[in-house]
Motif scaffolding. Structure first.
Motif, mmCIF file in Angstrom:
data_model
loop_
_atom_site.group_PDB
_atom_site.id
_atom_site.type_symbol
_atom_site.label_atom_id
_atom_site.label_comp_id
_atom_site.label_asym_id
_atom_site.label_seq_id
_atom_site.Cartn_x
_atom_site.Cartn_y
_atom_site.Cartn_z
ATOM 1 N N ALA A 17 -83.618 -2.477 45.714
ATOM 2 C CA ALA A 17 -82.360 -1.883 46.177
ATOM 3 C C ALA A 17 -81.659 -1.103 45.069
ATOM 4 N N ILE A 18 -81.942 -1.419 43.811
ATOM 5 C CA ILE A 18 -81.334 -0.670 42.706
ATOM 6 C C ILE A 18 -81.721 0.806 42.789
ATOM 7 N N ASP A 19 -82.982 1.072 43.072
ATOM 8 C CA ASP A 19 -83.424 2.465 43.179
ATOM 9 C C ASP A 19 -82.728 3.168 44.340
ATOM 10 N N TYR A 20 -82.538 2.431 45.441
ATOM 11 C CA TYR A 20 -81.875 3.032 46.600
ATOM 12 C C TYR A 20 -80.409 3.329 46.296
ATOM 13 N N VAL A 21 -79.724 2.390 45.655
ATOM 14 C CA VAL A 21 -78.309 2.600 45.321
ATOM 15 C C VAL A 21 -78.156 3.754 44.328
ATOM 16 N N ASP A 22 -79.103 3.871 43.417
ATOM 17 C CA ASP A 22 -79.077 5.000 42.489
ATOM 18 C C ASP A 22 -79.098 6.317 43.255
ATOM 19 N N ASP A 60 -70.726 -5.076 41.963
ATOM 20 C CA ASP A 60 -70.710 -6.512 41.691
ATOM 21 C C ASP A 60 -72.142 -7.021 41.786
ATOM 22 N N TYR A 61 -72.369 -8.201 41.186
ATOM 23 C CA TYR A 61 -73.733 -8.737 41.090
ATOM 24 C C TYR A 61 -73.618 -10.247 41.170
ATOM 25 N N LEU A 62 -74.210 -10.844 42.196
ATOM 26 C CA LEU A 62 -74.126 -12.287 42.397
ATOM 27 C C LEU A 62 -75.536 -12.867 42.446
ATOM 28 N N VAL A 63 -75.757 -13.893 41.620
ATOM 29 C CA VAL A 63 -77.096 -14.465 41.467
ATOM 30 C C VAL A 63 -77.306 -15.629 42.438
ATOM 31 N N LYS A 64 -78.469 -15.666 43.068
ATOM 32 C CA LYS A 64 -78.872 -16.787 43.918
ATOM 33 C C LYS A 64 -79.339 -17.947 43.039
ATOM 34 N N PRO A 65 -79.103 -19.195 43.431
ATOM 35 C CA PRO A 65 -78.275 -19.608 44.575
ATOM 36 C C PRO A 65 -76.796 -19.393 44.269
ATOM 37 N N PHE A 66 -75.994 -19.211 45.305
ATOM 38 C CA PHE A 66 -74.582 -18.893 45.127
ATOM 39 C C PHE A 66 -73.757 -19.718 46.112
ATOM 40 N N ALA A 67 -72.479 -19.808 45.820
ATOM 41 C CA ALA A 67 -71.552 -20.492 46.728
ATOM 42 C C ALA A 67 -71.047 -19.474 47.745
ATOM 43 N N VAL A 97 -79.659 -10.822 31.793
ATOM 44 C CA VAL A 97 -78.628 -9.854 31.430
ATOM 45 C C VAL A 97 -79.112 -8.438 31.722
ATOM 46 N N ALA A 98 -80.385 -8.160 31.411
ATOM 47 C CA ALA A 98 -80.940 -6.829 31.655
ATOM 48 C C ALA A 98 -80.892 -6.469 33.135
ATOM 49 N N ASP A 99 -81.164 -7.458 34.006
ATOM 50 C CA ASP A 99 -81.111 -7.212 35.448
ATOM 51 C C ASP A 99 -79.688 -6.849 35.880
ATOM 52 N N ARG A 100 -78.720 -7.629 35.384
ATOM 53 C CA ARG A 100 -77.331 -7.361 35.765
ATOM 54 C C ARG A 100 -76.872 -6.006 35.239
ATOM 55 N N VAL A 101 -77.228 -5.698 34.006
ATOM 56 C CA VAL A 101 -76.855 -4.408 33.432
ATOM 57 C C VAL A 101 -77.462 -3.261 34.241
ATOM 58 N N ALA A 102 -78.712 -3.439 34.660
ATOM 59 C CA ALA A 102 -79.371 -2.402 35.464
ATOM 60 C C ALA A 102 -78.634 -2.178 36.783
ATOM 61 N N GLY A 103 -78.160 -3.265 37.378
ATOM 62 C CA GLY A 103 -77.415 -3.141 38.628
ATOM 63 C C GLY A 103 -76.133 -2.355 38.459
ATOM 64 N N PHE A 114 -76.477 -5.958 49.191
ATOM 65 C CA PHE A 114 -77.912 -5.709 49.100
ATOM 66 C C PHE A 114 -78.621 -6.884 48.438
ATOM 67 N N ASP A 115 -79.612 -7.460 49.139
ATOM 68 C CA ASP A 115 -80.600 -8.261 48.422
ATOM 69 C C ASP A 115 -81.351 -7.263 47.555
ATOM 70 N N ARG A 116 -81.532 -7.584 46.293
ATOM 71 C CA ARG A 116 -82.110 -6.572 45.414
ATOM 72 C C ARG A 116 -83.601 -6.354 45.672
#
Length: 225
Positions: free
Chosen positions: A59-64, A97-104, A84-90, A50-52
């Motif tokens: 997408a966090i609300d949808y996954v919830d 899992d949580y991957l931040v843009k830009p990413f490899a 950190v708050a964003d990742r914790v919320a996810g 999911f792009d958040r």
């Protein structure tokens, strides 16, 4: 294994999906949450990316909502929101899992593979049918002790047939689980690939046609050509 990519940026969605397909995964692509909801309703996925931040919502609300409904499909959030708050919320809503843009891209592919394996954790790592041995962890196939070189798609089909050994697997299910929406159901892609697999597996035959249904993986004594 089948993956759903939910990303509104068309170029990024194409790049992510292409990278996952190149690793043998079947990939469906959608651009918003309503389309994701429809896809998840009709198809079983091993992982959803999911792009958040989407035009149709977070997408966090949808996954919830998914988790509250008892849906356990592994979820990877792909987002530019990197605090950190964003990742914790996810993670708090049940993200895996949580991957931040830009990413490899190789890292994304590795993370998706890991989540797909988690989805199929109950599958035995090695399956044996007669003298055929399928190592799902190493993605290797041996017959009579000889290593066989299979394409990723051939391995995916063989793995599904092995998971249902001695049972008829419908052609439609092979299409659904091993290809994606880009495959044309009326084409002969399954027949061509099964023919290739049969040649590589050699004799005595292990993949048998079940007329009007699909295919069955079984020793010749329990199968019917």
């Amino acid at each position: 294994m089948r993956v759903l990519v939910v990303e509104d940026d068309g170029d990024l969605r194409f790049a992510v999906s292409a990278a996952l397909r190149s690793e043998g995964l079947a990939v469906d692509e959608v651009a918003d949450l309503p389309a994701a909801d429809e896809a998840l309703f009709v198809t079983g996925y091993d992982c959803v990316v999911f792009d958040r931040t989407l035009p149709s919502g977070d997408a966090i609300d949808y996954v919830d909502k998914l988790r509250r409904a008892g849906r356990t499909v592994p979820v990877l959030f792909l987002t530019a929101r990197d605090t950190v708050a964003d990742r914790v919320a996810g993670f708090a809503v049940g993200g895996d899992d949580y991957l931040v843009k830009p990413f490899a891209v190789p890292e994304l592919v590795a993370r998706v593979h890991n989540l797909c394996r988690r989805s199929g954790a109950a599958r035995p790592p090695v399956r044996r049918i007669a003298d055929l041995e399928i190592d799902t962890a190493r993605r290797q196939v041996h017959r009579g002790g000889v290593l066989l070189i299979l394409t990723r798609k051939e391995f995916a089909v063989l793995e599904l047939l092995a998971a249902r050994a001695d049972q008829a697997v419908p052609r439609a299910e092979l299409i659904e689980k091993c290809w994606d929406e880009m495959a044309e159901p009326s084409s002969n892609v399954v027949e061509v690939l099964v023919s290739q697999l049969r040649r590589k597996l050699g004799d005595p035959p292990l993949i048998h046609t079940v007329r009007g249904v699909g295919y069955r993986l079984a020793p010749l004594t329990t199968g019917r050509a």
